[in-house]
Design an enzyme around this catalytic site. Structure first.
Site, PDB file in Angstrom:
ATOM      1  N   GLY A  19       0.647  -1.143   0.039  1.00 50.49           N
ATOM      2  CA  GLY A  19       0.035  -0.127  -0.068  1.00 50.49           C
ATOM      3  C   GLY A  19       0.771   1.211  -0.112  1.00 50.49           C
ATOM      4  O   GLY A  19       0.564   2.180  -0.778  1.00 50.49           O
ATOM      5  N   ARG A  20       2.098   1.277   0.627  1.00 48.74           N
ATOM      6  CA  ARG A  20       2.912   2.423   0.840  1.00 48.74           C
ATOM      7  C   ARG A  20       3.266   2.761  -0.888  1.00 48.74           C
ATOM      8  O   ARG A  20       3.703   3.985  -0.912  1.00 48.74           O
ATOM      9  CB  ARG A  20       4.133   2.055   1.743  1.00 48.74           C
ATOM     10  CG  ARG A  20       3.871   2.345   3.001  1.00 48.74           C
ATOM     11  CD  ARG A  20       4.735   1.685   4.053  1.00 48.74           C
ATOM     12  NE  ARG A  20       4.153   1.502   5.261  1.00 48.74           N
ATOM     13  CZ  ARG A  20       4.434   0.583   6.162  1.00 48.74           C
ATOM     14  NH1 ARG A  20       5.427   0.057   6.216  1.00 48.74           N
ATOM     15  NH2 ARG A  20       3.867   0.703   7.427  1.00 48.74           N
ATOM     16  N   TYR A  27      -0.744   8.785   6.570  1.00 49.79           N
ATOM     17  CA  TYR A  27      -1.083   7.519   6.548  1.00 49.79           C
ATOM     18  C   TYR A  27      -0.402   6.393   5.962  1.00 49.79           C
ATOM     19  O   TYR A  27       0.710   6.476   5.383  1.00 49.79           O
ATOM     20  CB  TYR A  27      -2.718   7.385   6.027  1.00 49.79           C
ATOM     21  CG  TYR A  27      -2.913   8.020   4.589  1.00 49.79           C
ATOM     22  CD1 TYR A  27      -2.240   7.966   3.678  1.00 49.79           C
ATOM     23  CD2 TYR A  27      -4.203   8.374   4.350  1.00 49.79           C
ATOM     24  CE1 TYR A  27      -2.198   8.445   2.447  1.00 49.79           C
ATOM     25  CE2 TYR A  27      -4.656   8.866   3.026  1.00 49.79           C
ATOM     26  CZ  TYR A  27      -3.513   9.069   1.866  1.00 49.79           C
ATOM     27  OH  TYR A  27      -3.884   9.386   0.751  1.00 49.79           O
ATOM     28  N   GLU A  28      -0.810   5.165   6.233  1.00 46.91           N
ATOM     29  CA  GLU A  28      -0.096   3.986   5.841  1.00 46.91           C
ATOM     30  C   GLU A  28       1.229   3.870   6.271  1.00 46.91           C
ATOM     31  O   GLU A  28       2.108   3.529   5.817  1.00 46.91           O
ATOM     32  CB  GLU A  28      -0.333   3.619   4.245  1.00 46.91           C
ATOM     33  CG  GLU A  28      -1.781   3.596   3.911  1.00 46.91           C
ATOM     34  CD  GLU A  28      -2.063   3.076   2.637  1.00 46.91           C
ATOM     35  OE1 GLU A  28      -1.176   2.220   2.024  1.00 46.91           O
ATOM     36  OE2 GLU A  28      -3.081   3.496   1.800  1.00 46.91           O
ATOM     37  N   GLY A  29       1.083   4.188   7.727  1.00 45.92           N
ATOM     38  CA  GLY A  29       2.667   4.349   8.365  1.00 45.92           C
ATOM     39  C   GLY A  29       2.958   5.700   8.287  1.00 45.92           C
ATOM     40  O   GLY A  29       3.339   6.224   6.922  1.00 45.92           O
TER      41      GLY A  29
END
Lengths: 344, 379, 270
Positions: free
Chosen positions: B242-243, B362-364
């Site tokens: 996703g990153r 987001y997503e880390g």
């Protein structure tokens, strides 16, 4: 074997310049008179050639007589009841047969949808060359050949072509480019009736409906001409004038941000960073100062014309032609001048 | 080493651009203002096969790879960062764990509706007390016979309000903390699934983000992905991929703003000359151009790592960090370069600046990315 | 009702993208390097119409182009959009053909294809702007044509087609085979699906492209190419497209408006 029937007769058999005239509801199309104007210029550089106009249809004698007021040598009118309405097959056959019979050296047509339909087909049937959408024609003084010039490559390339070994030399010419022939009160020249050999077996097309077109619905982003209004209009009614100009030009109406926000016109007309990006051949900005967000939506137009009262308006920096003046004075005259060029 | 795109990739870019111009550019400002999601544009994205780019055609995918997918997200984000994240969530976060670890039946049932654009998919990991630290997940999945009973509340779920399908991480064994987490496919249609608060956001305003509530939801046991206890691994692997989607989103935002600034500097005149003739601005643009290219190379490298079967956790973290920082830096600079105009909505860059911020979060968060990268260094 | 085996040939051309012309800010000179090549826009509308008929009636769509090997690109694009079969006509002796010679080559290729019900062509190419190939092809194949198509319906073997002129609208009924020319007003060409792209730009896609040279066609090469063309380019030059702002002078607004109308007319804009 697929063979293009290239006609290699003695080139000297061919003489005379022809204009294939066009009638619209019995009225002579302006481009026909423009072609006559050009034709007269061309025969001045050719000795012993005549300028003839051909019109086709049914009940067109009247129009043929009208054309004698433009100083042509002869008007041939091709009459047949099958030629009453446009039909590719009949029109191509009638004109091709006549060309084969009379052997003109040059055949000129207007670049209209009708002529663009039949012109290439006639050329193919005769096995000769056709240059389409020309904007300039001249006779090469050394050998009498027709030099045909057109704009191509999206307006970026000007090219000239010749048709050296085949006759007739055929050409379609953009309407509105050549100067119209002057009309004189006196009629001169002859008219001749031609009855083509046509029968219903000559067509594969069956006309089931013919209608007059209402104004075309063209999207702003596809329009060839866009006329836009801005703050300088001062009121909603100003768009009546903009619409009128757009209509005469067969273009679309655009607007900058101010009129949209003022509610003078629907937002679907907005040109700019917000709104539609347009790339027409001609963009006329009326009363638009030319804020950068407006420029973003139109600077790729091929030609830009600006009409604005304020000589310091940024739009004048990016236009091809500018008029510093009151748009309410300029536009009505512009409309009139354009109409003059188009009608007679 | 070859830095050229192949024909397929060039066509993905070309067609993603065309799609974006046609379906996303019109109304992008209004959608941001009104927080409206263009569902028809998403359907089209699916129909054209973009959502399924990295997956097999057996499941409605397009038989391409992650690089192609990343290129499409990038192209879309140049204009509409909200659709870019919605797309990325559907492709990476929802479809990713199913395509990567699901059974044949799960793939056949749950991939085609989302990849084809008929439905949206979402990813539910985050909870009010479990952000960067997934060990805080308290959503519970209790096994009862051939089903699990799901209870809990997930937050910040992108696509949440619109999704028909969710990938949900829940605890099957709270004592084991992260080792007790498991991953499930949950349908919106299952009784007990509801949407909570819909968030009012700073940026990506057209994307729909909400709470998703599970109240005694019966999930068939066959909807468990892999076995119990694999949820944390699934979530982390999914976020690795996703990153790259988020990185592509950030890269696209950066490039979109850069292009607007470049055109502005060329056309805007002050003090009798175009702005770009001021060396301060021209040099600033040179710096941003380099930053964008560095970020881009890291992203394409990460996607190639994944496509060629190499480990990509670290390279994806680097890409996410570089691309999203480029997004923030470039948009901030672009707003400044456009001056007063830059602050106005119609010039787009202020929206891009607001959109850019979330990509660093987001997503880390980007701090987590450094944790991942440094963790790799001293392992 | 419609025959199930309707076969449509679409003639497409690869052209330099004239919309991508850029102007050097410093010199005002057109930048020609790296001008991308694209499928001629009107031809894309022709292809879209064929694909619409494919979707509706399960017609078979064959895309045909003549050009250098690089023109395979537009055939791949056509395949990605949904063309079933693609053919490139490529032969050094065909280079420099004018519109009539081009029509003759296309006609020979179409005769080699054999049975067909419909030929769709773009009205005009954006490089040469001749607008002649369609009608000339119809003439050489001795089939009827409808140019500037606006509406099309098919029942059995009969086509009902509406065409426009500047001021009128004609609806004709005729039997296939027929040649139709279209422009961008007819439809909105589809974006290919990614699956279509992956297949068309694959090795298998490359292999699907048939390449026919002069030896594959029944044609007299004396009648095509530069030698066989009836028209010759005499000279060509770049038009002046540097934007020089000219402020029109005049006594009053009326005079200025008149000069503007003259200018626009000279530029062939009105």
């Amino acid at each position: 074997m697929k063979s293009v029937k290239v006609n290699q007769n003695n080139l000297n058999d061919y003489s005379d310049i022809w204009v294939i005239g066009e009638l619209n509801d019995g009225k002579i199309h302006p481009v026909t008179v423009e072609l006559i104007g050009k034709g007269k210029e061309l025969i001045n550089n050719l000795t012993g050639k005549k300028l003839n106009v051909i019109i086709i249809g049914y009940g067109v004698q009247n129009s043929a007589e009208k054309l004698l007021h433009y100083g042509v040598d002869k008007v041939l009118y091709v009459e047949h009841n099958l030629l009453k309405s446009f039909n590719t097959d009949y029109y191509v056959k009638a004109i091709t047969d006549l060309i084969e019979d009379r052997k003109p050296e040059i055949v000129m047509m207007g670049s209209t949808y009708t002529m663009k339909d039949i012109g290439p087909r006639i050329a193919a049937r005769l096995g000769t060359g056709l240059i389409s959408d020309c904007t300039e024609l001249e006779i090469d003084s050394s050998d009498g050949k027709l030099i045909q010039t057109k704009v191509s490559f999206g307006g970026n390339l000007l090219s000239s072509a010749i048709c050296p070994n085949n006759r007739p030399q055929m050409v379609t010419v953009k309407p509105g480019v050549m100067n119209k022939a002057e009309r004189s009160e006196e009629a001169s020249g002859k008219i001749e009736l031609v009855i083509p050999k046509l029968s219903e077996n000559d067509t594969r097309l069956n006309l089931i409906l013919k209608e007059v077109l209402e104004k075309k619905q063209v999207n702003l982003d596809k329009a060839k001409i866009v006329v836009s209004g801005g703050r300088g209009l001062k009121e909603a009614a100003g768009f009546d004038l903009i619409r009128e100009l757009a209509e005469v030009l067969n273009g679309e109406v655009g607007a900058s941000r101010v009129p949209i926000e003022a509610g003078w016109i629907d937002s679907s007309h907005q040109v700019g960073q917000t709104g539609v990006t347009v790339k027409p051949d001609l963009y006329i900005a009326c009363g638009i100062s030319g804020a950068i967000q407006h420029q973003a939506g139109m600077y790729q137009s091929k030609y830009i014309v600006a009409i604005n009262k304020d000589p310091n308006a940024p739009i004048f920096k990016i236009c091809d032609y500018g008029i510093v003046g009151d748009l309410y004075e300029v536009i009505p005259q512009l409309i009139e001048s354009i109409k003059e060029k188009r009608m007679f | 080493m070859n830095f050229d795109f192949n024909e397929k990739q060039l066509m993905v870019i070309k067609n993603a651009k065309e799609y974006t111009e046609k379906y996303l550019a019109p109304g992008v400002i209004e959608r941001d203002e009104t927080s409206t999601y263009p569902i028809d544009a998403y359907r089209k994205l699916g129909e054209l096969g973009f959502v399924g780019l990295p997956y097999s055609s057996e499941y409605g995918g397009s038989d391409a790879g992650y690089l192609e997918y990343v290129l499409a997200v990038e192209e879309i984000a140049k204009v509409d960062a909200s659709m870019a994240i919605s797309y990325s969530v559907a492709t990476s976060l929802y479809a990713g764990p199913i395509a990567g670890f699901g059974t044949e039946e799960q793939k056949k049932k749950y991939l085609p509706p989302v990849l084809s654009g008929k439905s949206l998919g979402a990813f539910n990991l985050t909870e009010p007390n479990a952000g960067s630290d997934a060990a805080g997940v308290i959503t519970r999945a209790e096994k009862k016979g051939d089903r699990y009973i799901l209870n809990g509340l997930k937050c910040f779920s992108t696509n949440g309000p619109l999704a028909d399908y969710f990938f949900v991480v829940a605890s099957t064994n709270p004592e084991l903390k992260t080792k007790g987490l498991s991953g499930f496919i949950v349908e919106k249609a299952f009784p007990g699934v509801s949407i909570g608060k819909i968030e009012n956001k700073m940026g990506i305003r057209s994307a729909q983000v909400s709470e998703v509530i599970f109240d005694n939801v019966e999930v068939p046991a066959e909807n468990l992905i892999l076995e119990e206890g694999k949820g944390f691994m699934l979530a982390m692997k999914t976020l690795d991929s996703g990153r790259m989607g988020v990185a592509a989103q950030g890269l696209g935002i950066a490039e979109g703003a850069f292009e607007i600034a470049k055109n502005y500097l060329k056309t805007r005149e002050q003090f009798g000359k175009p702005l770009y003739k001021n060396q301060y601005l021209a040099f600033k643009m040179a710096e941003l151009e380099m930053q964008i290219e560095q970020a881009k190379l890291l992203l394409y490298k990460a996607a190639c790592d994944k496509d060629t079967g190499k480990p990509y956790t670290i390279s994806a973290a680097k890409a996410k960090y570089a691309c999203t920082n480029a997004a923030m830096d470039v948009t901030t600079a672009a707003v400044q370069m456009l001056g007063g105009n830059g602050y106005m909505r119609e010039y787009h860059v202020e929206r891009m600046m607001r959109d850019a911020k979330i990509t660093q979060i987001y997503e880390g968060t980007n701090e987590i990315q450094k944790l991942v990268i440094s963790g790799g260094l001293f392992r | 009702m419609i025959r199930s085996n309707m076969r449509i040939i679409v003639c497409i051309k690869q052209v330099p993208d004239t919309n991508e012309f850029k102007i050097d800010l410093e010199t005002g000179i057109m930048i020609r390097e790296g001008l991308p090549c694209v499928m001629n826009p009107d031809d894309k509308n022709a292809l879209e119409e064929a694909l619409r008929l494919k979707d509706e009636y399960n017609a078979e769509v064959i895309a045909l182009t003549m050009g250098p090997l690089q023109a395979k690109d537009v055939l791949k694009e056509a395949m990605a959009m949904g063309a079933d079969e693609v053919i490139l006509i490529n032969d050094l002796s065909f280079a420099g053909s004018d519109s009539l010679a081009t029509a003759a080559i296309l006609a020979a290729a179409i005769e080699r294809i054999g049975h067909y019900d419909m030929i769709l062509c773009g009205m005009q190419a954006m490089d040469g702007n001749t607008g002649q190939t369609g009608p000339q092809l119809a003439e050489l194949l001795n089939i009827p044509q409808i140019t500037y198509l606006k509406e099309l319906n098919i029942i059995d073997n009969t086509v009902t087609a509406t065409k426009w002129t500047e001021s009128e609208k004609y609806t004709f009924k005729l039997n296939m085979p027929v040649l139709l020319t279209v422009n961008n007003e007819l439809n909105d060409p589809r974006i290919p699906t990614m699956m279509g792209v992956m297949k068309a730009y694959d090795e298998a896609g490359e292999k699907k492209i048939k390449v026919w040279g002069a030896n594959d066609l029944d044609i007299d090469i004396e009648q095509v190419g530069i030698k066989g063309s009836v028209t010759n380019i005499y000279e060509s030059c770049l038009t002046h497209i540097n934007r020089v702002s000219t402020i029109i002078e005049g006594e009053d607004e009326k005079e200025m408006a008149k000069s503007l109308a003259m200018k626009l007319s000279e530029l062939n804009l009105i």
